[in-house]
Design an enzyme around this catalytic site. Structure first.
Site, PDB file in Angstrom:
ATOM      1  N   GLU A  34       5.794  -6.050  -5.150  1.00 41.70           N
ATOM      2  CA  GLU A  34       4.909  -4.872  -5.004  1.00 41.70           C
ATOM      3  C   GLU A  34       3.505  -5.214  -5.474  1.00 41.70           C
ATOM      4  O   GLU A  34       3.337  -5.807  -6.547  1.00 41.70           O
ATOM      5  CB  GLU A  34       5.493  -3.722  -5.816  1.00 41.70           C
ATOM      6  CG  GLU A  34       5.225  -2.368  -5.227  1.00 41.70           C
ATOM      7  CD  GLU A  34       5.957  -2.154  -3.911  1.00 41.70           C
ATOM      8  OE1 GLU A  34       5.327  -2.340  -2.849  1.00 41.70           O
ATOM      9  OE2 GLU A  34       7.143  -1.791  -3.953  1.00 41.70           O
ATOM     10  N   THR A  36       1.653  -7.355  -4.206  1.00 37.62           N
ATOM     11  CA  THR A  36       1.441  -8.800  -4.067  1.00 37.62           C
ATOM     12  C   THR A  36       0.826  -9.149  -2.711  1.00 37.62           C
ATOM     13  O   THR A  36       0.247 -10.212  -2.568  1.00 37.62           O
ATOM     14  CB  THR A  36       2.781  -9.564  -4.198  1.00 37.62           C
ATOM     15  OG1 THR A  36       3.745  -8.894  -3.379  1.00 37.62           O
ATOM     16  CG2 THR A  36       3.270  -9.599  -5.629  1.00 37.62           C
ATOM     17  N   ASP A  37       0.942  -8.241  -1.716  1.00 35.34           N
ATOM     18  CA  ASP A  37       0.524  -8.654  -0.363  1.00 35.34           C
ATOM     19  C   ASP A  37      -0.974  -8.930  -0.277  1.00 35.34           C
ATOM     20  O   ASP A  37      -1.391  -9.911   0.326  1.00 35.34           O
ATOM     21  CB  ASP A  37       1.006  -7.668   0.722  1.00 35.34           C
ATOM     22  CG  ASP A  37       0.466  -6.253   0.634  1.00 35.34           C
ATOM     23  OD1 ASP A  37      -0.164  -5.897  -0.381  1.00 35.34           O
ATOM     24  OD2 ASP A  37       0.680  -5.488   1.607  1.00 35.34           O
ATOM     25  N   SER A 129       2.416   6.165   7.921  1.00 35.42           N
ATOM     26  CA  SER A 129       1.181   5.861   8.660  1.00 35.42           C
ATOM     27  C   SER A 129       1.288   4.524   9.387  1.00 35.42           C
ATOM     28  O   SER A 129       0.871   4.415  10.544  1.00 35.42           O
ATOM     29  CB  SER A 129      -0.038   5.913   7.743  1.00 35.42           C
ATOM     30  OG  SER A 129       0.177   5.166   6.587  1.00 35.42           O
ATOM     31  N   GLU A 161      -6.135   0.724   9.908  1.00 32.78           N
ATOM     32  CA  GLU A 161      -6.055   1.373   8.589  1.00 32.78           C
ATOM     33  C   GLU A 161      -7.230   0.927   7.710  1.00 32.78           C
ATOM     34  O   GLU A 161      -7.844   1.738   7.030  1.00 32.78           O
ATOM     35  CB  GLU A 161      -4.715   1.005   7.934  1.00 32.78           C
ATOM     36  CG  GLU A 161      -4.500   1.655   6.613  1.00 32.78           C
ATOM     37  CD  GLU A 161      -3.388   2.684   6.603  1.00 32.78           C
ATOM     38  OE1 GLU A 161      -2.606   2.749   7.570  1.00 32.78           O
ATOM     39  OE2 GLU A 161      -3.309   3.431   5.623  1.00 32.78           O
ATOM     40  N   ASP A 173       3.234  -3.316   5.321  1.00 27.43           N
ATOM     41  CA  ASP A 173       3.856  -2.168   5.979  1.00 27.43           C
ATOM     42  C   ASP A 173       3.852  -2.313   7.502  1.00 27.43           C
ATOM     43  O   ASP A 173       4.849  -2.052   8.182  1.00 27.43           O
ATOM     44  CB  ASP A 173       3.129  -0.872   5.585  1.00 27.43           C
ATOM     45  CG  ASP A 173       3.019  -0.708   4.081  1.00 27.43           C
ATOM     46  OD1 ASP A 173       3.744  -1.414   3.356  1.00 27.43           O
ATOM     47  OD2 ASP A 173       2.207   0.117   3.635  1.00 27.43           O
ATOM     48  N   TYR A 222      -5.650   2.559  -5.794  1.00 27.59           N
ATOM     49  CA  TYR A 222      -5.229   1.360  -5.055  1.00 27.59           C
ATOM     50  C   TYR A 222      -6.416   0.400  -4.947  1.00 27.59           C
ATOM     51  O   TYR A 222      -6.305  -0.787  -5.251  1.00 27.59           O
ATOM     52  CB  TYR A 222      -4.740   1.779  -3.670  1.00 27.59           C
ATOM     53  CG  TYR A 222      -4.147   0.674  -2.843  1.00 27.59           C
ATOM     54  CD1 TYR A 222      -2.787   0.379  -2.913  1.00 27.59           C
ATOM     55  CD2 TYR A 222      -4.927  -0.087  -1.980  1.00 27.59           C
ATOM     56  CE1 TYR A 222      -2.227  -0.625  -2.152  1.00 27.59           C
ATOM     57  CE2 TYR A 222      -4.381  -1.102  -1.222  1.00 27.59           C
ATOM     58  CZ  TYR A 222      -3.030  -1.365  -1.298  1.00 27.59           C
ATOM     59  OH  TYR A 222      -2.480  -2.374  -0.548  1.00 27.59           O
TER      60      TYR A 222
HETATM   61  C1  GLA Z   1       0.923   0.118   0.163  1.00 28.62           C
HETATM   62  C2  GLA Z   1       0.102  -0.822   1.043  1.00 28.62           C
HETATM   63  C3  GLA Z   1       0.774  -2.201   1.137  1.00 28.62           C
HETATM   64  C4  GLA Z   1       1.105  -2.753  -0.244  1.00 28.62           C
HETATM   65  C5  GLA Z   1       1.827  -1.693  -1.095  1.00 28.62           C
HETATM   66  C6  GLA Z   1       2.026  -2.142  -2.518  1.00 28.62           C
HETATM   67  O1  GLA Z   1       2.147   0.379   0.776  1.00 28.62           O
HETATM   68  O2  GLA Z   1      -0.043  -0.285   2.339  1.00 28.62           O
HETATM   69  O3  GLA Z   1      -0.056  -3.086   1.867  1.00 28.62           O
HETATM   70  O4  GLA Z   1      -0.051  -3.203  -0.885  1.00 28.62           O
HETATM   71  O5  GLA Z   1       1.124  -0.465  -1.112  1.00 28.62           O
HETATM   72  O6  GLA Z   1       2.896  -3.215  -2.584  1.00 28.62           O
END
Ligand code: GLA
Length: 388
Positions: A34, A36-37, A129, A161, A173, A222
């Protein structure tokens, strides 16, 4: 699951003719990895058996008309003038952003009538989304014969997005909604987008608990976390000048230098670096059939998200604590961006009913409110649910 015959009937009632195709794009749950992307790291999401459906048919003009069944709302925009954000129909921006992305990339699009419906809970951290973006992109690429699939489709949806909706999300996602595989999670390397399907244990279920808390802070917090990760990279460059992202720092390297980092950057970096390590070890544990180790890594992930990354909230902590006490629950953690939304637990199949009872009761006692519990099956990514 939504019955495609009902969607077909709704489309016919609306537009007086049947749809050319009905597309299904799933929501997702992230098992581990989580935040980490966007640090070029690893994630382990699964697409779920809840999805957004877009029924579509070409029009012979240059307009796009959209009916949002669940919202009892409609919107329309033109393809031959610059596409602007809609203030009155915010849900439409996910569609507008994807369409604009296709036009900016130089594709020629015809007008379309669309009808949208979904059983992915909105605003719960299950990527409703991303599912809408991916379903929209898929529908337009079929209608216009563009052959934009897989990774390319995921990047198109993420671009919408980032640059149109204005959320600086990573790729997780949209990628899993485009490329998910039934009964598997995907270990995705967010740097080069290589991925590996990881089979889910046959005798355990993915159980999602919705805290029904509004994710109000999610957008700004975020982006704050992303900034703090960038600051951490800058600081680490004094010791490792060539690194590009926190992904390039090992747990051992972190411990060597952590005393020299200021807070909160130290705690944020500790989360990302250890979480990346947990995602890789977690995938290996699942591959080896070691569900117990995977569950312990999930629990450690939650602690790290709560204490170091500070993206959990008391309601999610209550759900996780209740879940972790149920015999037969391997592990539990918050999932998604945080600040509300859902938790994910891996639960032995024979313990699922007990899990539901115990967690629902404990959550009610802790908060006075009800949780909604979904037992999810990992599903395939986007595709046609039906065609003419
Ligand atoms: C949201 C973002 C993802 C990722 C998660 C946290 O879902 O859309 O890209 O950063 O939060 O892991």
């Amino acid at each position: 699951m939504i019955d495609v015959e009902i969607i077909r009937a709704q489309f016919e009632q609306q537009y007086g003719i049947h749809p050319r195709l009905i597309v299904r794009a799933p929501g997702r749950v992230n098992l581990i990895g989580e935040h980490t992307d966007y640090n070029d790291g690893f994630v382990l999401p699964a697409a779920i058996d809840r999805a957004t459906y877009v029924a579509a048919r070409p029009r012979d003009d240059t307009r796009v008309h959209i009916v949002a069944v669940d919202l009892h709302d409609e919107d329309e925009f033109a393809l031959d003038v610059p596409i602007e954000q809609s203030v009155t129909h915010p849900w439409s921006n996910y569609i507008r952003g994807v369409v604009k992305g296709l036009l900016v990339a130089g594709h020629t699009l015809g007008g379309a009538n669309l009808l949208i419906t979904s059983d992915v809970p909105r605003g719960s951290g299950l990527s409703s989304s991303a599912a809408l973006e991916v379903a929209t992109g898929y529908a337009f690429q079929v209608l216009n014969r563009l052959n934009i699939l897989g990774e390319e489709l995921a990047l198109l949806a993420q671009g919408a997005e980032n640059s149109f909706v204005g959320v600086q999300c990573g790729i997780m996602d949209q990628f899993i909604s485009a490329l998910g595989q039934r009964d598997h999670a995907l270990l995705l390397d967010c740097r080069d987008l290589n991925y590996q399907p990881v089979p889910l244990p046959a005798d355990a279920q993915i159980v999602v608990c919705d805290s029904h808390t509004e994710r109000r802070l999610a957008g700004s917090a975020y982006n704050d976390r992303r900034d703090e990760c960038d600051q951490a990279v800058q600081l680490f460059r004094q010791w490792y000048p060539k690194i590009r992202a926190l992904r390039d720092i090992s747990v051992a390297q972190f411990h060597q230098h952590e005393a020299d980092l200021p807070e909160p950057v130290r705690a944020r970096a500790r989360h990302v670096i250890t979480e990346n390590d947990r995602a890789v070890r977690g995938a290996a544990a699942l591959e080896a059939g070691d569900v117990a180790t995977f569950g312990q890594l999930m629990n450690a992930s939650h602690t790290s998200l709560r204490d170091d990354y500070e993206v959990s909230i008391p309601d999610m902590d209550a759900l996780v604590a209740a879940a972790q006490q149920v015999p037969g629950c391997y592990g539990s953690r918050m999932t998604g961006a945080g600040f509300g939304g859902c938790t994910v637990s891996l639960v032995e199949t024979s313990a699922v009913e007990r899990f539901k009872r115990n967690v629902a009761a404990a959550f009610r006692q802790a908060t006075g409110r009800d949780t909604t519990i979904y037992v999810c099956r990992a599903s395939d990514g986007v595709g046609r649910a039906a065609s003419e």
